[in-house]
Design an enzyme around this catalytic site. Structure first.
Site, PDB file in Angstrom:
ATOM      1  N   SER A 144       0.799  -1.125  -0.120  1.00 29.67           N
ATOM      2  CA  SER A 144      -0.132  -0.184  -0.024  1.00 29.67           C
ATOM      3  C   SER A 144       0.903   1.367  -0.091  1.00 29.67           C
ATOM      4  CB  SER A 144      -0.626  -0.058   1.300  1.00 29.67           C
ATOM      5  OG  SER A 144      -1.485   1.280   1.248  1.00 29.67           O
ATOM      6  N   TYR A 157      -1.357   0.004  10.385  1.00 34.49           N
ATOM      7  CA  TYR A 157      -1.402  -0.455   9.183  1.00 34.49           C
ATOM      8  C   TYR A 157      -0.259  -0.300   8.215  1.00 34.49           C
ATOM      9  CZ  TYR A 157      -3.535  -1.120   4.382  1.00 34.49           C
ATOM     10  OH  TYR A 157      -4.110  -1.377   3.237  1.00 34.49           O
TER      11      TYR A 157
HETATM   12  N1  LIG Z   1      -8.792  -0.584  -0.809  1.00 33.21           N
HETATM   13  C1  LIG Z   1      -7.675   0.577  -0.796  1.00 33.21           C
HETATM   14  O1  LIG Z   1      -7.917   1.626  -0.874  1.00 33.21           O
HETATM   15  C2  LIG Z   1      -6.220  -0.394  -0.763  1.00 33.21           C
HETATM   16  C3  LIG Z   1      -5.499   0.473  -0.797  1.00 33.21           C
HETATM   17  C4  LIG Z   1      -4.096   0.167  -0.502  1.00 33.21           C
HETATM   18  C5  LIG Z   1      -3.872  -1.465  -0.273  1.00 33.21           C
HETATM   19  N2  LIG Z   1      -4.986  -2.091  -0.284  1.00 33.21           N
HETATM   20  C6  LIG Z   1      -4.637  -3.527  -0.220  1.00 33.21           C
HETATM   21  O2  LIG Z   1      -5.365  -4.143  -1.058  1.00 33.21           O
HETATM   22  C7  LIG Z   1      -5.755  -5.723  -0.557  1.00 33.21           C
HETATM   23  C8  LIG Z   1      -7.109  -6.125  -0.801  1.00 33.21           C
HETATM   24  O3  LIG Z   1      -7.834  -5.267   0.228  1.00 33.21           O
HETATM   25  P1  LIG Z   1      -9.309  -4.632  -0.285  1.00 33.21           P
HETATM   26  O4  LIG Z   1      -9.278  -3.310  -0.327  1.00 33.21           O
HETATM   27  O5  LIG Z   1      -9.897  -5.411  -1.412  1.00 33.21           O
HETATM   28  O6  LIG Z   1      -9.998  -5.076   1.069  1.00 33.21           O
HETATM   29  P2  LIG Z   1     -11.085  -6.150   1.546  1.00 33.21           P
HETATM   30  O7  LIG Z   1     -12.225  -6.136   1.078  1.00 33.21           O
HETATM   31  O8  LIG Z   1     -11.166  -5.987   3.158  1.00 33.21           O
HETATM   32  O9  LIG Z   1     -10.256  -7.474   1.388  1.00 33.21           O
HETATM   33  C9  LIG Z   1      -9.552  -8.057   2.300  1.00 33.21           C
HETATM   34  C10 LIG Z   1      -9.041  -9.448   1.956  1.00 33.21           C
HETATM   35  O10 LIG Z   1      -8.372 -10.057   2.928  1.00 33.21           O
HETATM   36  C11 LIG Z   1      -8.667 -11.426   3.302  1.00 33.21           C
HETATM   37  N3  LIG Z   1      -8.120 -11.365   4.621  1.00 33.21           N
HETATM   38  C12 LIG Z   1      -8.570 -10.663   5.935  1.00 33.21           C
HETATM   39  N4  LIG Z   1      -8.153 -11.358   6.957  1.00 33.21           N
HETATM   40  C13 LIG Z   1      -7.519 -12.325   6.565  1.00 33.21           C
HETATM   41  C14 LIG Z   1      -6.922 -13.640   7.304  1.00 33.21           C
HETATM   42  N5  LIG Z   1      -6.694 -13.455   8.576  1.00 33.21           N
HETATM   43  N6  LIG Z   1      -6.389 -14.483   6.458  1.00 33.21           N
HETATM   44  C15 LIG Z   1      -6.685 -14.603   5.189  1.00 33.21           C
HETATM   45  N7  LIG Z   1      -7.268 -13.789   4.450  1.00 33.21           N
HETATM   46  C16 LIG Z   1      -7.643 -12.653   5.089  1.00 33.21           C
HETATM   47  C17 LIG Z   1     -10.081 -11.150   3.227  1.00 33.21           C
HETATM   48  O11 LIG Z   1     -10.946 -12.276   3.393  1.00 33.21           O
HETATM   49  P3  LIG Z   1     -12.546 -12.643   3.783  1.00 33.21           P
HETATM   50  O12 LIG Z   1     -13.206 -11.391   3.529  1.00 33.21           O
HETATM   51  O13 LIG Z   1     -13.041 -13.523   2.974  1.00 33.21           O
HETATM   52  O14 LIG Z   1     -11.990 -12.953   5.462  1.00 33.21           O
HETATM   53  C18 LIG Z   1     -10.442 -10.448   1.828  1.00 33.21           C
HETATM   54  O15 LIG Z   1     -10.213 -11.522   0.834  1.00 33.21           O
HETATM   55  C19 LIG Z   1      -5.317  -5.725   1.015  1.00 33.21           C
HETATM   56  O16 LIG Z   1      -3.808  -6.216   1.166  1.00 33.21           O
HETATM   57  C20 LIG Z   1      -5.140  -4.264   1.405  1.00 33.21           C
HETATM   58  O17 LIG Z   1      -4.288  -4.031   2.258  1.00 33.21           O
HETATM   59  C21 LIG Z   1      -6.205  -1.707  -0.476  1.00 33.21           C
END
Ligand SMILES: NC(=O)c1ccc[n+]([C@@H]2O[C@H](COP(=O)([O-])OP(=O)(O)OC[C@H]3O[C@@H](n4cnc5c(N)ncnc54)[C@H](OP(=O)(O)O)[C@@H]3O)[C@@H](O)[C@H]2O)c1
Length: 251
Positions: A144, A157
């Site tokens: 991120s 985070y």
């Molecule tokens: N959205 C943004 O603006 C943003 C910005 C920078 C980076 N990111 C990164 O992008 C990635 C995807 O995030 P997102 O935005 O799509 O958020 P999200 O919808 O909250 O997705 C998080 C994912 O991680 C999984 N997860 C959570 N806890 C876990 C655990 N203990 N073991 C294995 N899997 C786990 C969740 O699975 P379940 O839901 O099925 O439990 C889900 O598939 C993350 O690494 C996040 O840090 C996002």
């Protein structure tokens, strides 16, 4: 691997919108998919949905990032499920958590660090050993922009993502010699569950942009990719602010 497929790609954190968009982007390139998450009905639902929408062969696997003792077996099962060979893996799971709560409740802070850094480093370590032995393939780590500089609003985070970015940088250096591509993906604001209620949707990019950027980065063997690309400039400016000035800002 199914007949005619280019190979198999493992996606960790596949139930997220970014994970689903990445799965769809690899399916369009002709790959079979292995989708992993902590499990439950959401994983079943996403697996069926991705299979119907893309026509790709899709297998689901359970993975809890916090259960590091299970990670060696998980990677073995993923390789078996892929028919003996994985083309690449995308580590996309993450836990945004509650930054305010993490100030008071150290167990919540620990949970954020465990999922985003300790769990990620553990499963990446096993994947790195697999790909190094195979001497080809790719590993994508979704980190991120929050890891580029610590800010008061989300430094727990952010520090976990900073650790993840450094870990991926080291892996890239190590695995380059084995012909394995390691890409660090640094999204800015993306319109997913992680940003709901925190960022105006007008400021957030579609998850599909991350999926497309990941596939492109693999093809071009990139090292570090910002999504959308203008975040590279934003973070360059933020990183250039001298610390005596930065500490006075309300970021
Ligand atoms: N959205 C943004 O603006 C943003 C910005 C920078 C980076 N990111 C990164 O992008 C990635 C995807 O995030 P997102 O935005 O799509 O958020 P999200 O919808 O909250 O997705 C998080 C994912 O991680 C999984 N997860 C959570 N806890 C876990 C655990 N203990 N073991 C294995 N899997 C786990 C969740 O699975 P379940 O839901 O099925 O439990 C889900 O598939 C993350 O690494 C996040 O840090 C996002």
């Amino acid at each position: 691997m199914s007949e005619g497929a280019k190979g198999s790609v493992l996606i960790l954190g596949a139930t997220s919108l970014i994970g689903r968009a990445t799965a769809a982007a690899f399916a369009r390139e002709g790959y079979d998919l292995m989708l992993a998450s902590p499990g439950g009905p959401e994983l079943e639902h996403v697996t069926a949905d991705v299979a119907i929408r893309t026509g790709a062969a899709v297998v689901s696997l359970e993975l809890d990032a916090r259960d590091t003792a299970s990670h060696a077996g998980f990677v073995r099962r993923a390789v078996e499920a892929a028919g003996g060979e994985l083309s690449g893996a995308v580590l996309n799971f993450g836990l945004g958590g509650d930054a305010v709560c993490a100030r008071e409740d150290m167990s919540h802070a620990e949970e954020i660090l465990r999922v985003n850094f300790v769990g990620a480093a553990s499963v990446l370590g096993h994947l790195a050993n697999y790909f190094e032995q195979r001497r080809r393939g790719f590993i994508i780590g979704v980190s991120s922009v929050a890891g580029d500089r610590g800010r008061q609003s989300n430094y727990v985070y952010g520090s976990a993502k900073a650790g993840l970015s450094a870990f991926l940088q080291g892996l890239r250096n190590r695995l380059h010699h084995a012909g394995v591509t390691v890409v660090t993906v640094k999204p800015g604001f993306i319109d997913t569950r992680l940003t709901y209620g925190k960022v105006s949707p007008k400021m957030a990019a579609a998850p599909e942009r991350v999926g497309a950027a990941i596939v492109k980065a693999v093809k071009k063997r990139r090292s570090v990719v910002y999504v959308p690309g203008y975040w590279r400039l934003i973070m360059m400016i933020i990183k250039a602010i001298p610390e005596p000035v930065f500490k006075r800002l309300n970021l």
